[in-house]
Design an enzyme around this catalytic site. Structure first.
Site: not given
Ligand code: F6R
Length: 596
Positions: A2, A28, A73, A99-100, A469, A473, A476, A492, A591
């Site tokens: 949010c 956000r 969100w 937000n929260g 990673e 990517k 998502e 395994h 994000k």
């Molecule tokens: C994936 C991504 C998330 C963040 C995670 C932690 O692309 O961006 O997995 O890495 O939410 O976020 P931060 O680094 O801001 O604590």
């Protein structure tokens, strides 16, 4: 999670500032959005869906010198017009954005309902305007009513409120970010600086428990008792240009291409190329004997890399998922440093883990991208990765910068004396990333395997976090199934999933025993008809067993993962683009995840 925006300035500008600010905050959350403007009368407009639905609905129609806005969100209740913020009281005189999570909202709502209040939404937030309404009815001022409502809340919140009887925005925070922007004749409020960066780069970071009052061109901050506080005004280094798309179709692609610059910035002033020595100011006075990393998602993958790099440099180190560490923490040795890796510096799980470590008297360091973030302010030290603003929900350049920063930590804390070789490799890295971006064949690889049922990524040692990673990517932003494994683990269990329709991306660098073993695992998948894409520097034999190759230059084993990962970022990006996905704002994600 949010985004909140507020503006107290001149009528005529308010709606533009709010809608522009919400665009900057969409990363956000983006399942609904709304605004409330006051000019002696309160007007509220909110819409389910992405921001353009709200933009179409308001169509320039609302005005007033103060206003608040929100992009959501969902936590309580599905995306809908009713659940979108702002929320209002029974008589629509007060509007609130939040937000929260308000943990005691159920009890508060029951009490309010018993006293005749009616609710329109499923949200926790809606109790706040009703609590304010009750105190206003008893004769309290808007500020008294706001403070009294906040005093009854449990949980985490950044809150902003406007009322039709006041030309002020009132705001407060606990465990959710909120920053005031200081303009010439206007004051701004937001969850994050890019929301108002077009107007001012002067900011005041609110701390937990503080209250802000914004009026046209003025602002004050006070504590919970109402005592005015002297807050310093800082200047942010990012500019509005940095947060624009600059001709790229997506922020994610722009941010992938910004990596050479981001990496140079991360290294600047921290490495001495002549002596190979590394200086990390943030470690001053900390001198740890061991390190525990806590992080989530992509940052956790950087933490896995960091722990391995530190161990190799002779420093005992482990990486933990922050959400697990917060609830089931390991023993913390006396001289340990707990390092939270967090791009945003606001991730609730990571903050919670860091606070748990502090409760047990451990020293903490924030490795973050955001100066002024909660993690940076709460930890004993802050190591800034200096990647610049990252707007795309999928983290790209910040992962690369985190890996480089972990290398710096390992070189600064390690005692093996081989920092010089790593430093030399790091010096060449930005140029190598640039060459790779200019020559990558990732788009062709993405096209070739577009119909795949799922994708697997494997690697060993430093390339294991890369495989995790790359899979994150891919899933998502493409919404396709993808998994990353330590290459040795395939046999395994996961090998049962490998078929001719599941390409396996194998990250193989160098030609040592580890590489040879990984090549052995590649032969195992090849024997099950799976197409193999080798991401490799060409040193091993892996290309012989590969259907496609993504090349990276030869470099130090602690630096190669960045290059391999850039190739895989591009594969994920092009796959998602060809599938027509919402790359910068993937479904269900946000994000900055400020709820646990
Ligand atoms: C994936 C991504 C998330 C963040 C995670 C932690 O692309 O961006 O997995 O890495 O939410 O976020 P931060 O680094 O801001 O604590």
């Amino acid at each position: 999670m949010c985004g909140i925006i507020g503006y107290a300035g001149q009528s005529g500008d308010t709606l533009d500032v709010l809608l522009g600010g919400l665009e900057g905050l969409e990363y956000r959350g983006y399942d609904s959005a709304g605004v409330a403007l006051s000019n002696g009368d309160l007007s509220v407009c909110k819409r389910e869906g992405e921001l353009y639905h709200l933009q179409e609905a308001v169509d320039g129609g609302l005005d007033g010198p103060v206003g608040i806005g929100h992009t959501r969100w969902s936590t309580h209740g599905p995306p809908s017009n009713q659940n979108a913020h702002p929320h209002t009281d029974c008589s629509d005189d007060v509007a609130v954005v939040h937000n929260g999570i308000i943990e005691n909202y159920d009890d508060l709502k029951d009490d309010l309902a018993d006293r005749g209040h009616e609710f329109d939404s499923d949200t926790d937030t809606e109790v706040v305007p009703h609590l304010i309404e009750e105190r206003l009815a008893e004769g309290a001022t808007f500020e008294e009513a706001f403070r009294s409502a906040v005093a009854r809340l449990e949980g985490s919140y950044a809150l902003a409120a406007v009322s039709e009887d006041s030309e002020a925005i009132l705001a407060t925070r606990r465990d959710s970010p909120l920053v005031v922007g200081v303009g010439e004749d206007a004051a701004y409020l937001a969850s994050d600086v890019p929301a108002f960066l077009d107007y001012t780069d002067r900011v005041v970071y609110l701390d937990d428990g503080e209250f802000a009052r914004l009026e046209s061109g003025s602002w004050t901050v006070s504590d919970a008792e109402g005592k005015l506080l002297e807050k310093s005004v800082s200047r942010v280094e990012w500019d509005a240009e940095e947060t624009a798309k600059s001709g790229y179709d997506h922020y994610m692609l722009k941010e992938i291409h910004e990596q050479p610059r981001a990496l140079r910035k991360c290294l600047r002033g921290r490495v001495d190329e002549l002596t190979g020595s590394v200086e990390v100011d943030a470690l001053e006075g900390l001198n740890p004997e061991s390190v525990q990393f806590v992080a989530c998602g992509t940052s956790y993958h950087a933490a896995l890399f960091g722990a391995q790099a530190l161990r190799e440099a002779g420093v005992p180190a482990q990486a933990f998922l922050a959400s697990e560490y917060a609830v089931a923490p390991p023993p913390i040795p006396d001289d340990a440093l707990v390092v939270g890796i967090t791009q945003s510096g606001e991730t609730a799980d990571t903050l919670s883990a860091l606070r748990e470590a502090q409760r047990r008297d451990a020293r903490t360091l924030a490795m973050t991208n955001v100066v002024g973030s909660t993690a940076a302010r709460e930890c004993d030290g802050a190591l800034f990765i200096r990647a610049g603003p990252e707007i795309g929900v999928a983290a790209t350049k910040t992962f690369s910068s985190q890996v480089v920063a972990c290398n710096l930590l390992a070189a600064a804390l390690g005692d093996r004396g081989d920092a010089r070789e790593v430093v030399e490799a790091l010096r060449d890295l930005p140029g190598q990333v640039q060459e790779l971006l200019d020559s990558s064949r990732a788009e062709q690889v993405a096209e070739r395997f577009l119909d795949a049922k799922g994708y697997f990524f494997v690697g060993r040692d430093y390339n294991h976090p890369v495989s995790l990673e790359a899979a994150l990517k891919m899933k998502e932003i493409t919404y396709k199934h993808a998994e990353g494994f330590a290459a040795g683990e395939l046999k395994h269990g996961p090998l049962a999933l490998v078929t001719g329709k599941t390409p396996v991306f194998a990250v193989v660098t160098g030609d040592d025993e580890t590489a040879t073993k990984t090549v052995g695992n590649v032969k195992e998948v090849e024997a099950r008809d799976a197409p193999v894409v080798a991401v490799t520097d060409g040193a091993s034999e892996v290309e012989r067993y590969a259907d496609a190759v993504l090349e990276i230059p030869e470099t130090h084993p602690r630096v190669a993962p960045v290059l391999a990962n850039v190739q895989l970022q591009l594969v994920a990006y092009h796959t998602a683009n060809k599938l027509g996905r919402s790359i910068d704002k993937p479904r269900n994600l946000a994000k900055s995840v400020t709820v646990e």
